[in-house]
Motif scaffolding. Structure first.
Motif, PDB file in Angstrom:
ATOM      1  N   GLY A 125       0.807  -1.213   0.000  1.00 29.01           N
ATOM      2  CA  GLY A 125       0.000   0.000   0.000  1.00 29.01           C
ATOM      3  C   GLY A 125       0.840   1.263   0.000  1.00 29.01           C
ATOM      4  N   LEU A 126       2.158   1.105  -0.140  1.00 31.90           N
ATOM      5  CA  LEU A 126       3.053   2.266  -0.146  1.00 31.90           C
ATOM      6  C   LEU A 126       2.760   3.183  -1.327  1.00 31.90           C
ATOM      7  N   ALA A 127       2.647   2.606  -2.513  1.00 34.46           N
ATOM      8  CA  ALA A 127       2.412   3.411  -3.725  1.00 34.46           C
ATOM      9  C   ALA A 127       1.677   2.553  -4.755  1.00 34.46           C
ATOM     10  N   PRO A 128       0.410   2.257  -4.507  1.00 35.05           N
ATOM     11  CA  PRO A 128      -0.329   1.409  -5.449  1.00 35.05           C
ATOM     12  C   PRO A 128      -0.529   2.106  -6.788  1.00 35.05           C
ATOM     13  N   GLY A 129      -0.407   1.324  -7.848  1.00 34.94           N
ATOM     14  CA  GLY A 129      -0.591   1.878  -9.189  1.00 34.94           C
ATOM     15  C   GLY A 129      -0.803   0.775 -10.188  1.00 34.94           C
ATOM     16  N   LYS A 130      -1.404   1.113 -11.318  1.00 34.73           N
ATOM     17  CA  LYS A 130      -1.742   0.094 -12.318  1.00 34.73           C
ATOM     18  C   LYS A 130      -0.588  -0.203 -13.266  1.00 34.73           C
ATOM     19  N   ASP A 131       0.417   0.663 -13.295  1.00 37.27           N
ATOM     20  CA  ASP A 131       1.562   0.424 -14.171  1.00 37.27           C
ATOM     21  C   ASP A 131       2.808   1.030 -13.518  1.00 37.27           C
ATOM     22  N   PRO A 132       4.008   0.654 -14.007  1.00 33.16           N
ATOM     23  CA  PRO A 132       5.244   1.134 -13.377  1.00 33.16           C
ATOM     24  C   PRO A 132       5.368   2.654 -13.311  1.00 33.16           C
ATOM     25  N   LEU A 133       4.903   3.352 -14.335  1.00 31.40           N
ATOM     26  CA  LEU A 133       5.047   4.810 -14.325  1.00 31.40           C
ATOM     27  C   LEU A 133       4.197   5.440 -13.229  1.00 31.40           C
ATOM     28  N   GLU A 134       2.980   4.932 -13.037  1.00 30.88           N
ATOM     29  CA  GLU A 134       2.134   5.453 -11.964  1.00 30.88           C
ATOM     30  C   GLU A 134       2.760   5.176 -10.604  1.00 30.88           C
ATOM     31  N   VAL A 135       3.301   3.967 -10.429  1.00 31.25           N
ATOM     32  CA  VAL A 135       3.967   3.635  -9.169  1.00 31.25           C
ATOM     33  C   VAL A 135       5.188   4.535  -8.955  1.00 31.25           C
ATOM     34  N   GLU A 136       5.960   4.765 -10.009  1.00 31.25           N
ATOM     35  CA  GLU A 136       7.127   5.636  -9.904  1.00 31.25           C
ATOM     36  C   GLU A 136       6.744   7.028  -9.417  1.00 31.25           C
ATOM     37  N   HIS A 137       5.725   7.600 -10.036  1.00 34.18           N
ATOM     38  CA  HIS A 137       5.297   8.950  -9.646  1.00 34.18           C
ATOM     39  C   HIS A 137       4.799   8.984  -8.204  1.00 34.18           C
ATOM     40  N   LYS A 138       4.054   7.956  -7.793  1.00 29.55           N
ATOM     41  CA  LYS A 138       3.551   7.932  -6.418  1.00 29.55           C
ATOM     42  C   LYS A 138       4.685   7.768  -5.415  1.00 29.55           C
ATOM     43  N   LEU A 139       5.675   6.954  -5.753  1.00 27.34           N
ATOM     44  CA  LEU A 139       6.826   6.794  -4.858  1.00 27.34           C
ATOM     45  C   LEU A 139       7.584   8.103  -4.703  1.00 27.34           C
ATOM     46  N   LEU A 140       7.774   8.807  -5.806  1.00 27.10           N
ATOM     47  CA  LEU A 140       8.491  10.086  -5.735  1.00 27.10           C
ATOM     48  C   LEU A 140       7.735  11.101  -4.879  1.00 27.10           C
ATOM     49  N   GLU A 141       6.415  10.951  -4.809  1.00 28.94           N
ATOM     50  CA  GLU A 141       5.607  11.841  -3.966  1.00 28.94           C
ATOM     51  C   GLU A 141       5.640  11.430  -2.495  1.00 28.94           C
ATOM     52  N   ARG A 142       5.682  10.113  -2.230  1.00 30.68           N
ATOM     53  CA  ARG A 142       5.491   9.626  -0.859  1.00 30.68           C
ATOM     54  C   ARG A 142       6.786   9.372  -0.093  1.00 30.68           C
ATOM     55  N   VAL A 143       7.853   9.012  -0.794  1.00 30.09           N
ATOM     56  CA  VAL A 143       9.104   8.679  -0.091  1.00 30.09           C
ATOM     57  C   VAL A 143       9.740   9.967   0.439  1.00 30.09           C
ATOM     58  N   PRO A 144      10.018  10.045   1.732  1.00 33.50           N
ATOM     59  CA  PRO A 144      10.675  11.245   2.282  1.00 33.50           C
ATOM     60  C   PRO A 144      12.001  11.517   1.569  1.00 33.50           C
ATOM     61  N   ALA A 145      12.304  12.778   1.377  1.00 34.72           N
ATOM     62  CA  ALA A 145      13.462  13.180   0.580  1.00 34.72           C
ATOM     63  C   ALA A 145      14.762  12.532   1.047  1.00 34.72           C
ATOM     64  N   LYS A 146      14.933  12.380   2.354  1.00 38.94           N
ATOM     65  CA  LYS A 146      16.212  11.847   2.851  1.00 38.94           C
ATOM     66  C   LYS A 146      16.411  10.371   2.512  1.00 38.94           C
ATOM     67  N   TYR A 147      15.340   9.695   2.102  1.00 41.07           N
ATOM     68  CA  TYR A 147      15.444   8.282   1.739  1.00 41.07           C
ATOM     69  C   TYR A 147      15.410   8.056   0.230  1.00 41.07           C
TER      70      TYR A 147
END
Length: 217
Positions: free
Chosen positions: A149-171
């Motif tokens: 549930g970290l960054a659910p998405g229907k394709d890799p690009l959607e997951v990539e964008h959600k991860l870039l939004e949710r992962v704290p900058a220091k990580y």
């Protein structure tokens, strides 16, 4: 995954592996690019087995060109789709020599213009070689992002964008390594090993897989 769980999720992964690295073996930016190009639909271990033979003989774009298609194919024939990959790698080496002075370019557009280099490969090179905070979404990251549930998405690009939004900058710089390794060794495809998962408390996946001895049947 709740917003308040994202920070401790990555803090836990960082504590277990403070300096994660790719499992592909390389000694130069070009060797990294070549190894990632060869790794599509193949294991890192399988790619390493082949590149241990290839790179000592041909570890630069010009050396690959000098090797030629037939000898290149022979060097990597143990890797899946080796014929297509050999043609792509040879064509990439030609562009690197003719347009980039034999050097690997540092921009996404230039990387993605190389035969056989897609967004995921470009992201790996930008992150590992050039230190950019990119997210290379492979099958492991796609699975872990959706399952937890970290960054659910229907394709890799959607997951990539959600991860870039949710992962704290220091990580961000190391996040894709942690997620790949977690998916490769713990949150595996067929049956996630929840009983030995360090981040299970933050994960949305239910029901958690019990230890082997506690399973019915």
């Amino acid at each position: 995954m709740r917003d308040q769980d994202v920070e401790p999720f990555f803090a836990t992964l960082q504590a277990a592996n403070p300096s994660p690295e790719t499992e592909l073996e390389y000694t130069s930016v070009f060797e990294l690019l070549a190894a990632v190009l060869l790794s599509a639909q193949a294991t890192d271990a399988g790619v390493n087995k082949a590149t241990r033979r290839l790179f000592p003989v041909a570890g630069t774009p010009q050396a690959i060109l000098d090797l030629g298609l037939e000898r290149l194919e022979e060097s990597i024939r143990t890797i899946g789709l080796y014929r297509t990959k050999a043609r792509n790698l040879l064509a990439t080496c030609r562009i690197l020599v003719d347009q980039h002075g034999g050097e690997v370019p540092r921009t996404r557009d230039a990387l993605e213009a190389l035969p056989g280099v897609g967004r995921k490969t470009a992201n790996v090179v930008l992150n590992v070689a050039f230190g950019e905070a990119t997210m290379a979404v492979d099958t492991h990251i796609f699975r872990v992002s959706n399952r937890t549930g970290l960054a659910p998405g229907k394709d890799p690009l959607e997951v990539e964008h959600k991860l870039l939004e949710r992962v704290p900058a220091k990580y961000l710089h190391d996040a894709h390594h942690w997620l790949i390794l977690h998916g490769r060794y713990v949150c595996v495809a067929r049956l996630p090993q929840c009983w030995r998962c360090a981040v299970r408390a933050y994960c949305d996946y239910e029901p958690k897989t019990p230890p082997p001895g506690d399973r019915a049947g």
